[in-house]
Every structure is written in structure tokens, then in C-alpha cells.
Design a protein around this motif. Structure first.
Motif, PDB file in Angstrom:
ATOM      1  N   ARG A 178       0.829  -1.209   0.000  1.00 18.27           N
ATOM      2  CA  ARG A 178       0.000   0.000   0.000  1.00 18.27           C
ATOM      3  C   ARG A 178       0.866   1.263   0.000  1.00 18.27           C
ATOM      4  N   ASN A 179       1.875   1.279   0.856  1.00 21.78           N
ATOM      5  CA  ASN A 179       2.743   2.456   0.945  1.00 21.78           C
ATOM      6  C   ASN A 179       3.472   2.711  -0.372  1.00 21.78           C
ATOM      7  N   LYS A 180       3.843   1.649  -1.065  1.00 26.05           N
ATOM      8  CA  LYS A 180       4.540   1.813  -2.336  1.00 26.05           C
ATOM      9  C   LYS A 180       3.650   2.512  -3.355  1.00 26.05           C
ATOM     10  N   VAL A 181       2.380   2.102  -3.431  1.00 27.73           N
ATOM     11  CA  VAL A 181       1.442   2.739  -4.359  1.00 27.73           C
ATOM     12  C   VAL A 181       1.253   4.205  -4.001  1.00 27.73           C
ATOM     13  N   MET A 182       1.067   4.477  -2.723  1.00 23.74           N
ATOM     14  CA  MET A 182       0.852   5.850  -2.286  1.00 23.74           C
ATOM     15  C   MET A 182       2.068   6.740  -2.594  1.00 23.74           C
ATOM     16  N   ARG A 183       3.260   6.191  -2.401  1.00 27.29           N
ATOM     17  CA  ARG A 183       4.470   6.968  -2.705  1.00 27.29           C
ATOM     18  C   ARG A 183       4.604   7.236  -4.201  1.00 27.29           C
ATOM     19  N   GLN A 184       4.287   6.229  -5.009  1.00 31.95           N
ATOM     20  CA  GLN A 184       4.393   6.390  -6.461  1.00 31.95           C
ATOM     21  C   GLN A 184       3.462   7.486  -6.964  1.00 31.95           C
ATOM     22  N   PHE A 185       2.246   7.500  -6.462  1.00 31.71           N
ATOM     23  CA  PHE A 185       1.286   8.505  -6.930  1.00 31.71           C
ATOM     24  C   PHE A 185       1.565   9.875  -6.312  1.00 31.71           C
ATOM     25  N   ALA A 186       2.153   9.883  -5.129  1.00 36.43           N
ATOM     26  CA  ALA A 186       2.505  11.169  -4.517  1.00 36.43           C
ATOM     27  C   ALA A 186       3.569  11.889  -5.340  1.00 36.43           C
ATOM     28  N   LYS A 187       4.425  11.117  -6.020  1.00 46.34           N
ATOM     29  CA  LYS A 187       5.489  11.704  -6.840  1.00 46.34           C
ATOM     30  C   LYS A 187       5.014  12.055  -8.254  1.00 46.34           C
ATOM     31  N   LEU A 188       3.815  11.622  -8.613  1.00 42.22           N
ATOM     32  CA  LEU A 188       3.311  11.821  -9.972  1.00 42.22           C
ATOM     33  C   LEU A 188       2.806  13.251 -10.136  1.00 42.22           C
ATOM     34  N   ILE A 189       3.462  14.004 -10.986  1.00 37.15           N
ATOM     35  CA  ILE A 189       3.082  15.407 -11.212  1.00 37.15           C
ATOM     36  C   ILE A 189       2.375  15.501 -12.567  1.00 37.15           C
TER      37      ILE A 189
END
Length: 345
Positions: free
Chosen positions: A177-188
Motif C-alpha cells: 500500500r505504501n509503495k502505491v501511495m508513494r508512487q502517486f505522490a510523486k506523480l506530477i
């Protein structure tokens, strides 16, 4: 009328079973099964490219959320076939990452020179049915080939295996879950691109989880029916009752029917066609971890997707439910539940 692929596959399997049932000599049966397998494989090879091109044309020019059902495949598989053709790739293994589904599919297809034949959906469905039929015959023949080896190997009872590994599935889910959240948090990106990326992440995780569930349960049932393993459900990340339900499904029992006593399980499993899987004791913990991670990724991606849906539905974007359903490739009812979670649709 959409082809009933489950019925088609069952018909192919029944035909192979009937063809081989009369062959009593095990060596002759093996030769006959090999011949059926090879013939089916040749037909699959002959149909593969035409099937892919027709499905791609249908998906790009005439896409609907349920179109994949016309071809007996999953939504993401249909998209992958279309993207193979659209990008001129030979297969998924060439992708550095899964390419994005174009917003204007027909325009992208025309630009790539992909033809749009008349009645392309009907043509694609017809060849898809032939392909699935040949694939089912091949798989049924392979099952017969495997059966002789399994019967000899397991004739003496249960196979001895070492104690099974038990993983921390709560930690597995949290990391995924944390990996998905981090990936989308970096998506600009803008809200539309974010929505499409999240929808694709939902699709990928959903398909991964479905495939892994089948593999996990197959390994789990092999261990529980054919080996000395104990507490298999711990290594699968499920409850004891969850194991019982998986055993009932594998043995084709109803919910109120009891699983046979442990001493009778190997024979019952063989009669039901449950496969023995080599090294299932090593495979199960890995498959269970991968499945739980996929489920956690799916849940996280849904949260992000649903938030993006609500943002685009609200002002100033004010996307309609039809636009949103098209963007995420889902039914309008799903969009309705997202934008109005407190109301029943």
C-alpha cells in the motif's frame, strides 16, 4: 449474442476426455494426448496474430467497458493486445512499463494505420472462440499427460515436505500500500492524467490478484491434499475455514458437504482432478505474499482513483458520469457509487 466461453471450454474439455477415455493402455493414451496437444498448439499458432489484430481493432475503434467479454478475456488483457498492435510491439515482455491507454483510441489507431474492418467485433469474437476452443483442448490434453506422472508419484500416499514458511502478511500489505501511495505522490500530472493512471493501476492490480489467487489456491490444495504439510492456511495467509472452502471448491463439494477425512483426501483429490504441484511448499509463501500485495495495491489504487473521480466530477471540471465511466473503463453504476457514496444506485 455473446459467446459463452465457459461452456465452449467445457465442451472442448469434455471432447478430449471422451476421446482419451477409450484408450486404456497408458502409453497409447500418452501418445494420443500428445497428438491432441500438438494439433491444438499448431492451431493456436495459426490463429494468434489474426486474433490479436482483430481484437486490437475492435478495442481501439469500438471500445465499451464490457467488450472484453465478447472475446473471452480480461479487460487488461484486451488493452495489452491493443497496445501491442498500436505500438508495434511483439509482446508485453518488451515494455519497460505498461503503456498508457490513449484518450482518443480511434485517432491513435488511424494514425498507426490499423485497419477497421466491417463487423470487426463479430469477426474478432468468431476467431476468439476458435482460439479459446483450441486452447481448452490443449490444456485438457496436457492434464491427461500430467495425470500419469501424478498417479505414480502419489500412489503410496502423501509426499513428505519440510515445515512451511509463515510470513508476516500484515507487513506485506502495508509495504504494498505504501509503495502505491508513494508512487502517486510523486506523480506530477493533471487531474485527467492522474485519473487514467489510477484506473490503469486498479486494472493491473485486479488482474494480478485474480491470477495469483488461482495459483495460490492450487499450491495450497496440492499441499493440503497430497503432502504431510500441516497448518497450510497459515502459510497461505487465510483462516482455517478459508482453507476448508478452498478444499470444497477443489473437490467440487457444496458448502454443507464435509471434506473427506485426511486419510481419504489424496484419493478424493485425484478423482476431482486436483493437480500435484512440484515444490508447492516453496511456492505457496511467495504466491500468498504476492496475492496479498496485489490486493493491497488494488485497494490503494481504488482510493486514489475514486478521489480523482470525485475531483473531476466537481467544479470547475464538472465531468459527467458518462465521461468518468469511459475514462476508468467501468460501468456507470460504479461511478454513481463513487460520487454519491451515501446513496444506493
Amino acid at each position: 449474442m455473446t459467446t459463452d466461453y465457459e461452456q465452449l471450454r467445457q465442451k472442448a474439455q469434455d471432447e478430449v476426455n471422451e476421446e482419451l477415455a477409450s484408450v486404456k493402455d497408458p502409453f497409447e493414451r500418452r501418445a494420443a494426448a500428445e497428438e491432441i496437444r500438438d494439433q491444438a498448439h499448431m492451431e493456436l499458432s495459426a490463429l494468434k496474430e489474426e486474433r490479436k489484430e482483430l481484437i486490437a481493432s475492435a478495442a481501439l475503434y469500438e471500445y465499451t467497458p464490457q467488450l472484453h467479454e465478447r472475446f473471452g478475456i480480461k479487460r487488461l488483457q484486451m488493452k495489452r493486445l491493443a497496445m501491442d498492435v498500436l505500438r508495434g510491439l511483439k509482446g508485453r515482455e518488451n515494455w519497460i512499463s505498461p503503456p498508457s491507454w490513449p484518450a482518443d483510441r480511434a485517432k491513435a489507431a488511424r494514425r498507426a494505420g490499423i485497419p477497421h474492418p466491417d463487423n470487426v467485433v463479430e469477426q474478432a469474437e468468431k476467431i476468439a472462440a476458435r482460439y479459446e476452443y483450441a486452447e481448452a483442448r490443449r490444456d485438457a490434453a496436457v492434464t491427461h499427460l500430467e495425470a500419469a506422472h501424478e498417479a505414480v508419484r502419489l500412489a503410496g500416499g502423501r509426499v513428505k515436505v519440510p515445515a512451511l514458511e509463515r510470513r508476516n502478511f500484515d507487513a506485506v500489505r502495508k509495504r504494498a500500500r505504501n509503495k502505491v501511495m508513494r508512487q502517486f505522490a510523486k506523480l506530477i500530472v493533471g487531474p485527467e492524467e492522474l485519473l487514467r493512471a489510477a484506473a490503469e493501476a486498479v486494472d493491473r492490480a485486479e488482474e494480478d490478484a485474480a491470477d495469483l489467487l488461482v495459483e495460490r489456491d492450487a499450491a495450497m490444495n496440492s499441499l493440503s491434499f497430497y503432502t504431510t504439510a500441516r497448518g497450510v492456511y497459515y502459510s497461505a495467509g487465510i483462516s482455517r475455514q478459508g482453507l476448508v472452502r478452498a478444499q470444497q471448491r477443489a473437490l467440487k463439494l457444496k458448502r454443507d458437504e464435509k471434506v473427506p477425512p485426511r486419510a481419504e483426501q489424496p484419493a478424493a483429490a485425484r478423482r476431482a482432478g486436483v493437480k500435484f504441484i512440484e515444490d508447492a511448499d516453496k511456492k505457496l509463501p511467495k504466491l500468498a505474499s504476492a496475492y496479498e500485495a496485489a490486493v493491497a495495491r488494488h485497494a490503494a489504487a481504488i482510493e486514489i482513483r475514486d478521489e480523482a473521480v470525485r475531483a473531476l466530477h466537481a467544479a470547475p471540471h464538472a465531468w459527467s458520469r458518462s465521461q468518468l465511466a469511459e475514462a476508468i473503463g467501468r460501468d456507470h453504476k460504479i461511478v454513481a457509487r463513487i460520487v454519491n457514496p451515501d446513496r444506493t444506485s
